[in-house]
Design an enzyme around this catalytic site. Structure first.
Site, short mmCIF file in Angstrom:
data_model
loop_
_atom_site.label_atom_id
_atom_site.label_comp_id
_atom_site.label_asym_id
_atom_site.label_seq_id
_atom_site.Cartn_x
_atom_site.Cartn_y
_atom_site.Cartn_z
N PRO A 191 0.98 -1.22 -0.06
CA PRO A 191 0.02 0.06 -0.04
C PRO A 191 0.76 1.17 0.01
O PRO A 191 1.74 1.44 0.72
CB PRO A 191 -0.86 0.01 1.41
N MET A 192 0.45 2.14 -0.85
CA MET A 192 1.45 3.28 -0.99
C MET A 192 0.64 4.63 -1.26
O MET A 192 -0.23 4.63 -2.15
CB MET A 192 2.06 3.38 -2.18
N MET A 193 0.65 5.33 -0.18
CA MET A 193 -0.27 6.70 -0.41
C MET A 193 -0.03 7.33 -1.94
O MET A 193 1.13 7.62 -2.23
CB MET A 193 0.17 7.59 0.70
N GLN B 160 -6.55 -1.39 3.43
CA GLN B 160 -5.85 -0.87 4.34
C GLN B 160 -6.32 0.32 4.93
O GLN B 160 -6.54 1.35 4.22
CB GLN B 160 -4.29 -0.51 4.02
N CYS C 27 3.08 3.73 8.99
CA CYS C 27 3.48 4.82 8.22
C CYS C 27 4.17 5.61 9.13
O CYS C 27 3.77 6.05 10.02
CB CYS C 27 2.12 5.21 7.75
N HIS D 14 7.67 -4.50 7.55
CA HIS D 14 8.73 -3.74 7.02
C HIS D 14 10.03 -3.80 7.89
O HIS D 14 10.10 -3.32 9.05
CB HIS D 14 8.22 -2.49 6.73
N GLY E 3 10.45 -4.53 2.25
CA GLY E 3 11.66 -3.87 2.38
C GLY E 3 12.76 -3.92 1.70
O GLY E 3 13.35 -5.04 1.91
N GLY E 4 13.08 -2.97 0.58
CA GLY E 4 14.30 -3.24 0.10
C GLY E 4 14.46 -4.59 -0.96
O GLY E 4 15.50 -4.92 -1.52
#
Length: 376
Positions: free
Chosen positions: A15-17, A70, A100, A173, A214-215
């Site tokens: 999920p990315m704002m 989410q 977040c 994350h 993450g990464g």
């Protein structure tokens, strides 16, 4: 119930704002049939206060399944109401944001990653969500916050939330969050990755499901993480900035499907139909720029990409349909790019998880004071 309907969430898009909106998810699903898609984080208050306008925030096409909603928030009443209002839309899972680090969320809003400091509330929130929906629930969090970054503190959070609520799935994350003085972008790069914390959680909580985040940027790295024991892998910005070369390999390289021979031209033809059907659906929104935005990474590193983006900037000023936008810009991309199926997947670093498993912290032991709070 979800597992019976869809393949397991071995691969999901984070999920990315302002990124994983309906437009992006439509494009992503055209490329991959099996990747699990997440909405942007939607505040519970937004859902409650926009009760008469919910389609704008919650509606999606049936093709987007499997899809996870989410939500974020710190008010149990609003979280309950938001869950109830979301139910008719038929999401496959509801995820609660505890990761977040944005000042708007973790600062003044006092939710997001700051909630990791209050596992009792998170457990209450997860119980409220679960009580108001029939679909699975999950938590997305970091490995720590500020100086609360020891492995034992992370385990205390996982233990309290999982023992006091129905939560059995955590997306981890693998960086901690720093709340003072650095931006959300810096929070994705400055705190070091600690995959060893993730694999230690898999070891110490065998009854729970953990997704690593993450990464991780390539299908090679996704498969390497799974090979080392990850239950699932979540990828963020690489899936947005280079969707063709990442999502285009998910179904075959991760889920074992035969190659689809899908081409970018086929994706664009279907996306054009979608795009022109939604333009101006909510007054002046969405506009051509908003609908086209998820496509700007589709020709990553391909001949004609830079020229196409320059043409796109000019076309945004006057094009009123997706069809006219494509007619004015796509001539810059060679036919061999538009009509070729996905090429060989980019390679990635595949030993980082093996190295991390050699650094596992000591096994977590539940302290007596934690047992007093457990709800078995």
């Amino acid at each position: 119930m979800v597992i019976a309907r869809y393949p397991p969430p071995w691969f999901s898009v984070a999920p990315m704002m302002e990124w994983t909106d309906n437009h992006y998810r439509t494009m992503a699903r055209l490329i991959s049939k099996h990747a699990w898609l997440y909405t942007e984080m939607i505040a519970a208050e937004t859902i409650v206060y926009q009760k008469g306008n919910l389609d704008r925030f919650l509606a999606f096409s049936p093709e987007q399944h499997p899809i996870v909603l989410q939500i974020g928030g710190n008010n149990l009443e609003n979280i309950a109401k938001a869950t109830q209002l979301a139910n008719p839309y038929g999401y496959d899972e509801i995820n609660f944001n505890c990761g977040c680090p944005s000042p708007k969320v973790a600062g003044h809003g006092c939710f997001g990653v700051r909630l990791m400091l209050d596992p009792k509330f998170v457990a209450e929130a997860m119980s409220v969500i679960a009580a108001n929906t029939d679909v699975p629930v999950s938590v997305k969090c970091r490995i720590g916050v500020e100086d609360h970054d020891s492995y034992n503190e992370l385990c205390d959070f996982i233990y309290k939330v999982s023992s006091q609520s129905p939560t059995k799935h955590f997306i981890i994350h693998s960086r901690k969050a720093l709340l003072n003085g650095i931006s959300p972008a810096e929070n994705r790069t400055i705190p070091p990755l600690k995959y060893e914390y993730y694999y230690a959680l898999v070891r110490d909580f065998p009854h729970l499901r953990f997704t690593i985040n993450g990464g991780i940027n390539t299908v090679d790295e996704v498969n390497a993480a799974i090979k080392e024991g990850a239950h699932g892998v979540m990828v963020g910005r690489s899936a947005y900035h280079n969707p063709w070369n990442l999502l285009g390999h998910v179904d075959s390289a991760i889920y074992g499907e035969p190659p689809s021979n899908l081409t970018r031209r086929q994706v664009l033809e279907k996306y054009q139909v979608y795009g022109d059907s939604v333009l101006g659906k909510y007054g002046q929104r969405p506009n051509v720029r908003e609908v086209i935005r998820p496509l700007l990474g589709l020709f990553h590193a391909e001949p004609g990409n830079s020229r196409w983006k320059r043409k796109a900037d000019a076309a945004f000023m006057h094009c009123t349909t997706i069809k006219s936008f494509f007619e004015e810009t796509l001539f810059t991309i060679p036919d061999c790019v538009l009509d070729s199926p996905v090429a060989e997947a980019p390679s990635g670093c595949t030993d980082m998880f093996t190295k991390s498993k050699n650094l596992l912290p000591q096994q977590y032991r539940v302290r007596e004071e934690e047992l007093l709070y457990a709800d078995f």
